[in-house]
Motif scaffolding. Structure first.
Motif, PDB file in Angstrom:
ATOM      1  N   ALA A 116     -63.365  27.051 -13.128  1.00 34.18           N
ATOM      2  CA  ALA A 116     -62.823  27.899 -12.064  1.00 34.18           C
ATOM      3  C   ALA A 116     -61.308  28.029 -12.191  1.00 34.18           C
ATOM      4  CB  ALA A 116     -63.203  27.334 -10.702  1.00 34.18           C
ATOM      5  N   ARG A 121     -65.860  32.418 -12.026  1.00 28.99           N
ATOM      6  CA  ARG A 121     -66.140  32.495 -10.585  1.00 28.99           C
ATOM      7  C   ARG A 121     -67.350  31.617 -10.271  1.00 28.99           C
ATOM      8  NH1 ARG A 121     -65.067  39.044  -9.763  1.00 28.99           N
ATOM      9  NH2 ARG A 121     -63.160  39.069 -11.026  1.00 28.99           N
ATOM     10  N   ARG A 123     -69.427  29.224  -7.293  1.00 27.41           N
ATOM     11  CA  ARG A 123     -69.641  28.811  -5.906  1.00 27.41           C
ATOM     12  C   ARG A 123     -70.817  27.849  -5.823  1.00 27.41           C
ATOM     13  NH1 ARG A 123     -68.355  34.136  -2.102  1.00 27.41           N
ATOM     14  NH2 ARG A 123     -66.228  34.432  -2.895  1.00 27.41           N
ATOM     15  N   ASP A 189     -66.617  28.117  -2.408  1.00 32.14           N
ATOM     16  CA  ASP A 189     -65.864  28.065  -3.654  1.00 32.14           C
ATOM     17  C   ASP A 189     -65.871  26.638  -4.208  1.00 32.14           C
ATOM     18  OD1 ASP A 189     -63.709  29.579  -5.407  1.00 32.14           O
ATOM     19  OD2 ASP A 189     -62.951  27.567  -5.006  1.00 32.14           O
TER      20      ASP A 189
END
Length: 209
Positions: A116, A121, A123, A189
Motif C-alpha cells: 500500500a 490499493r 482494504r 484501508d
C-alpha cells in the motif's frame, strides 16, 4: 447497502489450468491490461508462499530477517506501481481477516502494508462480513484481470499453490467484480488496520509441523 450474497462459481463453467500454465498466462494477461482495473479477493488465513525469501525466513522463525528481506523488494514494488500508472490500470486487493491473526496473516499484513505504501490499493474486511455467503464453505480465492478473465486460484489443503480455474463468461466475471468492488468499498484501508491491529504485535510463532 452491501449485498452479502456472493455470486455462484461453478467449476464446470471454467477451464482448469496447472500451476505453470496459470502463472505464465497470468503474467501475459496482466502485462497487456490498458485502461482497466483488476481485483483480488483473498480469504484463506494461511498459505505456503513459494519463491519468497521473506516467507522462508518466517518459516524458520527469523522474524527480523523476514522483515528485512521484505523491505528489499520496495524498489520493485514502486516500479510495478509506476508501470500500472502508465497503463492507467490499478490493482485492488480485498483481504478477509479473522482474529486472532494466524502467523501467516500477520506476516502478510506487513507485506500488504508495504504494498500500500508503494501504491497498491488494499482494504481489509472482517470475516463476519462475508459469513452469510459461507454456509457451504469459505469464499474462493479470486483474481479478475482487466474485467476480461477471472481466475479461481487453487491451493492444496495445506495452502500450497495448485493452479487455477479460468472463467471467461462476462456475466460470471461481472457479478464477481461487482461483489469484490462492494467489499472493497466498505472495507478499511490496510494502513489504518495495520497500525491499530498489527503494528504492536510481538513476532509471530510458527507452529512446528
Amino acid at each position: 447497502m452491501l449485498d452479502l450474497s456472493a455470486p455462484a462459481l461453478l467449476p464446470e463453467q471454467g477451464e482448469r489450468l496447472v500451476r505453470d500454465e496459470y502463472k505464465r498466462e497470468f503474467r501475459e494477461r496482466d502485462a497487456a491490461i490498458q485502461d482497466r482495473d483488476s481485483w483480488k479477493l483473498e480469504r484463506r488465513q494461511h498459505f505456503e508462499e513459494q519463491g519468497s525469501p521473506s516467507r522462508d525466513a518466517l518459516s524458520r522463525g527469523d522474524w527480523m530477517e523476514s522483515l528485512r528481506l521484505m523491505e528489499e523488494r520496495r524498489e520493485k514494488l514502486l516500479s510495478a506501481a509506476q508501470a500500472d500508472e502508465r497503463r492507467n490500470s490499478a490493482f485492488h486487493r480485498v483481504r478477509v481477516v479473522e482474529q486472532p491473526l494466524t502467523p501467516y496473516l500477520q506476516w502478510e499484513l506487513n507485506s500488504l502494508r508495504q504494498q500500500a505504501e508503494c501504491g497498491t490499493r488494499v482494504r481489509v474486511v472482517g470475516a463476519e462480513l462475508v459469513a452469510p455467503s459461507e454456509s457451504d464453505g469459505l469464499l474462493p480465492e479470486l483474481v479478475i484481470l482487466g474485467g476480461d478473465v477471472l481466475y479461481q486460484v487453487l491451493y492444496t489443503e495445506s495452502g500450497v499453490p495448485n493452479g487455477a480455474i479460468r472463467y471467461t463468461d462476462p456475466e460470471v466475471i461481472g457479478c464477481w467484480e461487482s461483489y469484490i468492488r462492494e467489499l472493497y468499498r466498505v472495507g478499511e484501508d490496510v494502513m489504518s488496520y495495520f497500525h491499530r491491529e498489527v503494528a504492536h504485535l510481538p513476532p509471530p510463532v510458527m507452529k512446528a509441523e
